[in-house]
Design a protein around this motif. Structure first.
Motif, short mmCIF file in Angstrom:
data_model
loop_
_atom_site.label_atom_id
_atom_site.label_comp_id
_atom_site.label_asym_id
_atom_site.label_seq_id
_atom_site.Cartn_x
_atom_site.Cartn_y
_atom_site.Cartn_z
N ARG A 1 39.21 38.26 34.94
CA ARG A 1 40.31 37.29 35.04
C ARG A 1 41.45 37.79 35.90
O ARG A 1 42.01 37.04 36.72
CB ARG A 1 40.82 36.97 33.63
CG ARG A 1 41.98 35.97 33.57
CD ARG A 1 42.60 35.99 32.20
NE ARG A 1 43.14 37.33 31.89
CZ ARG A 1 43.46 37.72 30.66
NH1 ARG A 1 43.27 36.90 29.64
NH2 ARG A 1 43.95 38.94 30.46
N ASP A 2 41.83 39.06 35.75
CA ASP A 2 43.03 39.58 36.39
C ASP A 2 42.78 40.28 37.72
O ASP A 2 43.73 40.47 38.50
CB ASP A 2 43.74 40.55 35.44
CG ASP A 2 44.16 39.88 34.13
OD1 ASP A 2 44.45 38.67 34.17
OD2 ASP A 2 44.18 40.56 33.08
N VAL A 3 41.54 40.70 37.98
CA VAL A 3 41.28 41.48 39.20
C VAL A 3 40.28 40.77 40.10
O VAL A 3 40.59 40.41 41.24
CB VAL A 3 40.77 42.90 38.84
CG1 VAL A 3 40.49 43.69 40.11
CG2 VAL A 3 41.79 43.62 37.96
N ILE A 4 39.07 40.58 39.59
CA ILE A 4 37.99 40.07 40.44
C ILE A 4 38.26 38.64 40.89
O ILE A 4 38.17 38.31 42.08
CB ILE A 4 36.65 40.16 39.70
CG1 ILE A 4 36.29 41.63 39.42
CG2 ILE A 4 35.55 39.50 40.51
CD1 ILE A 4 35.02 41.80 38.62
N LEU A 5 38.59 37.76 39.95
CA LEU A 5 38.76 36.34 40.27
C LEU A 5 39.89 36.10 41.28
O LEU A 5 39.69 35.37 42.26
CB LEU A 5 39.00 35.54 39.00
CG LEU A 5 38.89 34.02 39.12
CD1 LEU A 5 37.51 33.65 39.63
CD2 LEU A 5 39.16 33.35 37.77
N PRO A 6 41.09 36.71 41.12
CA PRO A 6 42.14 36.48 42.13
C PRO A 6 41.76 36.99 43.52
O PRO A 6 42.08 36.35 44.53
CB PRO A 6 43.35 37.24 41.56
CG PRO A 6 43.09 37.33 40.10
CD PRO A 6 41.61 37.47 39.96
N LEU A 7 41.10 38.16 43.58
CA LEU A 7 40.76 38.73 44.88
C LEU A 7 39.66 37.93 45.59
O LEU A 7 39.63 37.84 46.81
CB LEU A 7 40.32 40.19 44.72
CG LEU A 7 41.40 41.17 44.24
CD1 LEU A 7 40.81 42.55 44.05
CD2 LEU A 7 42.55 41.21 45.24
N ALA A 8 38.74 37.38 44.81
CA ALA A 8 37.60 36.66 45.40
C ALA A 8 37.83 35.16 45.47
O ALA A 8 36.93 34.43 45.89
CB ALA A 8 36.34 36.96 44.59
N ALA A 9 39.01 34.68 45.07
CA ALA A 9 39.27 33.25 45.01
C ALA A 9 39.03 32.52 46.34
O ALA A 9 38.44 31.44 46.35
CB ALA A 9 40.70 32.99 44.52
N ALA B 1 40.16 48.57 31.08
CA ALA B 1 40.18 47.10 31.12
C ALA B 1 38.83 46.55 30.69
O ALA B 1 37.79 46.99 31.18
CB ALA B 1 40.53 46.62 32.53
N GLY B 2 38.84 45.59 29.79
CA GLY B 2 37.61 44.97 29.32
C GLY B 2 36.99 44.08 30.38
O GLY B 2 37.64 43.74 31.37
N PRO B 3 35.75 43.69 30.18
CA PRO B 3 35.07 42.85 31.18
C PRO B 3 35.80 41.54 31.46
O PRO B 3 35.92 41.13 32.62
CB PRO B 3 33.69 42.61 30.56
CG PRO B 3 33.50 43.74 29.61
CD PRO B 3 34.86 44.06 29.08
N PHE B 4 36.29 40.89 30.41
CA PHE B 4 36.96 39.61 30.60
C PHE B 4 38.28 39.79 31.34
O PHE B 4 38.59 39.04 32.28
CB PHE B 4 37.21 38.92 29.27
CG PHE B 4 37.92 37.60 29.38
CD1 PHE B 4 37.25 36.47 29.83
CD2 PHE B 4 39.27 37.50 29.06
CE1 PHE B 4 37.91 35.26 29.96
CE2 PHE B 4 39.94 36.29 29.18
CZ PHE B 4 39.26 35.17 29.63
N ALA B 5 39.07 40.78 30.93
CA ALA B 5 40.36 41.03 31.60
C ALA B 5 40.14 41.46 33.04
O ALA B 5 40.89 41.07 33.94
CB ALA B 5 41.13 42.11 30.83
N ARG B 6 39.11 42.25 33.29
CA ARG B 6 38.81 42.70 34.65
C ARG B 6 38.44 41.50 35.53
O ARG B 6 38.87 41.40 36.67
CB ARG B 6 37.66 43.70 34.60
CG ARG B 6 37.27 44.28 35.95
CD ARG B 6 36.01 45.11 35.78
NE ARG B 6 36.15 46.05 34.67
CZ ARG B 6 35.13 46.53 33.97
NH1 ARG B 6 33.90 46.14 34.26
NH2 ARG B 6 35.33 47.39 33.00
#
Length: 282
Positions: free
Chosen positions: A194-202, A187-192
């Motif tokens: 957008r799809d992983v870090i941001l939802p979990l840390a929202a 997974a690229g930095p942007f996809a990581r």
């Protein structure tokens, strides 16, 4: 002994009721009182709210919300990557020590921290002098201070650590193996992000953003020291109302700010479930 020690857990509840819940309720009640020459008297009057909603105060309040929102976005862009970096790249034994470094600015009085920005932002300040010496500008930048831009800069520098704290707290609930899985699947930095870090840390991001937003519209020092004639926020409006001995108006403004905060928290809880900030991810 056990029975007596159990009362310790009720101390924070009593403290919050006495010094938070009751003052908030009284603020709402006093906002409906009638103004007298030097104080206020019991009654039910909407004059304070009329003075707020049918005057330039409402426009200034909405304007301060807009500029505080800009400060929130800037704080997120600058602060959240720091929280992710601390969680992912710094050894776990050192993470809390590093995060403590962001507390150091708060050991200095807020008025000193804000006032210290004036020699940096003013016409002959550090930034303009440096840019002129480098040949980037021919004349000083006048919008850096005594303007909405100056207030935004002050908000960012004053409240940036809070988005770092909230983001780091949210990222602590994210196991490190999630980053390893992202690396394994390519997974690229942007996809990581957008799809992983941001939802979990929202939830953590939202909590930190609300704190910055509310302080941005409530701290009267910022527009007083760094803002111009049009840079007014709710805190400054309330301060001016107190100076004019219009205490019901000051209470009404405080009540409106409290309702704004509670509304934001309710919306955030409905969307993100803010209780997940402290819940570990299995």
């Amino acid at each position: 002994m056990e029975r007596s020690s159990g009362w310790v857990f009720y101390v924070p509840i009593v403290f919050m009721i006495l010094f938070f819940a009751i003052p908030m309720a009284l603020t709402v009640v006093f906002s409906f009182f009638e103004r007298t020459m030097f104080w206020m008297e019991p009654g039910f009057s909407l004059k304070a709210y009329e003075n707020f909603f049918f005057s330039a105060r409402l426009k200034n309040f909405l304007s301060s919300m807009y500029y505080s929102l800009i400060a929130v976005v800037i704080c997120f862009v600058l602060g959240f990557p720091i929280a992710v970096f601390l969680r992912r790249s710094v050894p776990q034994v050192a993470q809390h020590r590093v995060i403590l470094l962001f507390i150091l600015p708060f050991m200095v009085s807020e008025i000193i921290r804000i006032f210290a920005l004036r020699p940096v932002l003013q016409r002959n300040g550090l930034i303009n002098t440096a840019l002129e010496n480098l040949g980037i500008i021919d004349e000083p930048l006048t919008f850096l201070i005594y303007s909405h831009t100056g207030v935004i800069i002050g908000e960012v520098l004053s409240f940036l650590p809070f988005i770092v704290f909230a983001g780091f707290l949210a990222m602590e609930a994210v196991p490190k193996y999630i980053f390893e899985v992202c690396d394994d699947i390519g997974a690229g930095p942007f996809a990581r992000f957008r799809d992983v870090i941001l939802p979990l840390a929202a939830p953590g991001i939202f909590a930190g953003s609300v704190f910055i937003f509310v302080n941005g519209i409530g701290v009267a020092l910022l527009p007083n020291i760094l803002g111009g004639p049009g840079a007014v926020n709710a805190g400054l409006i309330a301060t001016q109302a107190i100076a004019a001995l219009d205490f019901p108006l000051a209470m009404a403004i405080s009540a409106i700010m409290m309702l704004t905060l509670m509304g934001l928290l309710y919306i955030g809880h409905r969307i993100f479930d803010l209780t997940k900030i402290l819940a570990p991810i299995n």
